[in-house]
Design a protein around this motif. Structure first.
Motif, PDB file in Angstrom:
ATOM      1  N   ALA A  18       0.830  -1.198   0.000  1.00 57.27           N
ATOM      2  CA  ALA A  18       0.000   0.000   0.000  1.00 57.27           C
ATOM      3  C   ALA A  18       0.866   1.251   0.000  1.00 57.27           C
ATOM      4  CB  ALA A  18      -0.926  -0.007   1.218  1.00 57.27           C
ATOM      5  N   GLY A  37      -4.122   0.498  -3.458  1.00 57.15           N
ATOM      6  CA  GLY A  37      -3.554   0.745  -2.130  1.00 57.15           C
ATOM      7  C   GLY A  37      -4.630   0.895  -1.069  1.00 57.15           C
ATOM      8  N   ARG A  38      -5.733   1.540  -1.441  1.00 57.31           N
ATOM      9  CA  ARG A  38      -6.849   1.691  -0.493  1.00 57.31           C
ATOM     10  C   ARG A  38      -7.482   0.332  -0.171  1.00 57.31           C
ATOM     11  NH1 ARG A  38     -10.548   6.309  -3.051  1.00 57.31           N
ATOM     12  NH2 ARG A  38     -11.850   5.766  -1.260  1.00 57.31           N
TER      13      ARG A  38
END
Length: 669
Positions: A18, A37-38
């Motif tokens: 992330a 990444g979220r």
């Protein structure tokens, strides 16, 4: 592979992913990388939650093959304390910290509207810290380390920690500790991007963290009052101070942001305050969990101290380097035209909090410095802290009274007379009445009476002005005017409730310290002993087993003016056979405005040695700290205040935005 460590390894890998996804996504402006990444952040929260539930499971099932479980639990430990043993040591506490951070960032990740460029950059800082915490959990602070054998039983929990306070004090503190990381990360991102809006974005998170720290300190105070055998609510213990320090700087930050919002000033103050709040948060964890300071609050030795120290050094150096690099973009408007102004009161407020922070930090750190340079520890006693902080507290009290009614920019003599004549007159009358009924002590007369009446008067007067403004806008009847005024200005009025809560704590502490009556008696069953206006009769002695301890109990009936007002009050002593430890369990009962405090020093078959105390106004401390304060913070959090303006070098835009903000029906503290 072991489940707990496996989930932490995957969580570390996801955190690194992330982090890289955010860095490259920002650099290359690739939204799909940021989005992945979220998703990874949500996965981190799920994995950390799984690891935490697994550790709870190990404690509940008393799996002593795990070293951490064997160190902090035992077969005879009651279930409530078996659960709270999760955070009894450094390893579990770090997992709790990482768990809370992962939950916070997962909440941020799923909120699309707030996940803008500033938050993306802030998330990089958070993920760096979280990666470091996961690395520690897998190397030097391993809650899932397994032994080569299965012990028959564990060591058990420190008897001082076998109290309901163990459920609430550490957890609320780490709620605050985890929350502080978010404003810190927003601050770093804001400096890097030259985006002044970080202050506005950080305020709600700072308030949320402040609530956790405030509750943590209050639960700690209650714990000390009802568990430790010194009959007080605050002892300036070094590790006790460690949780107080970030609360002080975070309080200063929240007040400082109001000047930034309204006037565009004190931006450098905000940066330093958030930096030191996060540094003091890590420092507090270092003191509490490393064992480098001797204290009733340290829960065991740990090898993690160098890792926390290295982290603090790197963070401090990197932040100061960033500030130096971006210094030209950190421009505050000059807001102080007069020391006699609202701006001046906020500046004085910050100086008071900083002075208190420095004094407490010095007293807390001095034992370490003395050991490093002189070869032995010199502990700093409560007298040092009181000599410095009591005058500062009095100054802060009267500043709270002045701030609501003093004018912005510059207060004229006529303004001061018009606004403060009535509150001063009321406070003066209250002092005369108090003196006439026998209150002669300086602190009681000027702090508990004059100061409190002055604070309440100015706050009530300011609220009446807010109601009158609402009435001029739309006269809908008295109750509707009041309710609308409250709703439209709830951030201000929630802040006022917090002021009143702090005032209640100050008044309570003054009453308890100044007017406390205390005596220690060698008592016989059937004997009556007098303290203040109360007669205490020792009626019975008993002994019985309870859970993992043997209890000795002395029972009292309490009389006032010949009438019984409290029956079967107890003073207790606990014997823990496993640790061969005897603990005193103080008991406090509220009767009217007094707390009656029983602390047994020794209990025999036909008598007891008991310290009896009468402590006035203690109920105000718990009422203010646990009820009024929480309600005030929740009211503040309910108010969503839009960013009024973004400070830029364009004075035209600044003036236009300020003009727009003055039309809003929001009355700042």
């Amino acid at each position: 592979m072991e489940l707990g460590e496996t989930t932490l390894i995957i969580a570390l890998l996801l955190t690194v992913y992330a982090l890289i996804a955010h860095i490259i996504g920002i650099w290359k402006k690739k939204k799909e990388l940021i989005d992945s990444g979220r998703i990874a952040i949500i996965g981190i929260a799920i994995l950390t939650t799984t690891a935490s539930i697994w550790l709870f499971n190990l404690f509940i099932n008393r799996n002593f093959q795990y070293e951490y479980v064997a160190l902090y639990s035992s077969l005879d430990l009651p279930m409530i304390y078996t659960i709270s043993a999760f955070w009894a040591g450094a390893d579990g506490s770090l997992l709790l910290w990482a768990w809370l951070i992962s939950i916070y960032i997962a909440v941020i990740a799923v909120r699309g509207k707030s996940y803008d460029n500033l938050m993306k950059h802030a998330m990089v800082i958070i993920l760096v810290t979280l990666s470091y915490f996961f690395y520690m959990l897998l190397t030097v602070s391993r809650p899932f380390r397994m032994l080569d054998f299965m012990p028959v039983d564990g060591n058990g929990l420190n008897p001082l920690l076998q109290d309901p306070g163990m459920l609430f004090h550490p957890t609320t503190l780490f709620w605050g500790y985890a929350g502080v990381l978010i404003p810190f990360a927003l601050m770093i991102a804001g400096i890097y991007l030259a985006d002044d809006t970080w202050t506005y974005r950080a305020r709600r998170w700072a308030l949320w963290a402040w609530l956790g720290l405030a509750l943590g300190n209050m639960f700690g105070s209650w714990w000390a009052y009802t568990v430790l055998n010194w009959g007080g609510f605050w002892g300036w213990d070094p590790v006790e101070n460690a949780s107080f320090l970030p609360w002080l700087t975070l309080t200063a930050f929240y007040h400082s942001t109001m000047i930034t919002e309204r006037k565009g000033g004190m931006k450098f103050w905000n940066i330093l305050l958030i930096l030191f709040t996060w540094e003091l948060t890590v420092y507090g964890t270092l003191l509490t969990r490393s064992g480098i300071i001797a204290s009733v609050h340290t829960f065991g030795q740990s090898v993690t101290a160098p890792y926390y120290i290295n982290y603090m050094i790197v963070i401090l150096a990197a932040t100061l380097a960033l500030v130096a690099w971006k210094y030209n973009t950190i421009k505050s408007k000059k807001v102080l035209e007069s020391f006699v102004s609202r701006e001046g009161s906020f500046l004085f407020n910050n100086w008071i909090f900083i002075a208190s922070t420095v004094s407490v930090l010095w007293g807390t750190t001095y034992p370490l410095l003395s050991e490093a340079f002189r070869g032995y520890k010199v502990m700093v006693g409560p007298s040092f802290y009181n000599q410095v902080n009591v005058p500062l507290g009095i100054a802060l009290l009267f500043l709270m009274a002045i701030c609501p009614l003093i004018a912005w920019r510059k207060a004229s003599v006529s303004h001061l007379k018009r606004n403060f004549a009535k509150p001063l007159a009321i406070a003066g009358i209250a002092m005369v009445i108090a003196f006439a009924i026998g209150i002669r002590d300086f602190y009681a007369l000027f702090v508990a009476v004059a100061g409190s009446v002055l604070v309440v008067s100015t706050h009530v007067l300011d609220f009446s002005r807010i109601v009158n403004k609402q009435k001029k806008l739309e006269d809908a009847g008295t109750m509707k005017n009041i309710s609308k005024a409250f709703w439209n200005n709830r951030r201000t009025l929630g802040g006022y409730m917090c002021h009143i809560a702090i005032l209640m704590i100050i008044v309570s502490a003054t009453g308890a310290v100044v007017y406390e009556k205390s005596q220690t008696f060698n008592m016989r069953v059937g004997g009556t002993y007098t303290v203040g206006d109360y007669d205490f009769k020792l009626t019975n002695i008993d002994q019985y087993p309870q859970d993992n301890r043997d209890v000795q109990a002395a029972y009292f009936d309490v009389y006032k003016n010949g009438e019984i007002i409290l029956a079967k009050a107890t003073a207790l002593m606990y014997h823990y056979a496993k640790q061969d430890n005897i603990n005193v369990k103080p008991m406090a009962y509220t009767v009217g405005i007094d707390d009656l405090y029983f602390s047994a020093q020794a209990i025999t078959a036909d008598g007891a040695t008991v310290k009896l105390k009468v402590m006035p106004l203690m109920f105000l401390m718990w009422l203010g700290g646990f009820h009024v304060l929480i309600l005030g913070i929740l009211i503040c959090l309910s108010a969503v205040v839009p960013i009024r303006r973004k400070i830029t070098s364009d004075d035209i835009n600044i003036n236009q935005t300020i003009k727009k903000s003055t039309t809003e029906n929001i009355h700042d503290i």
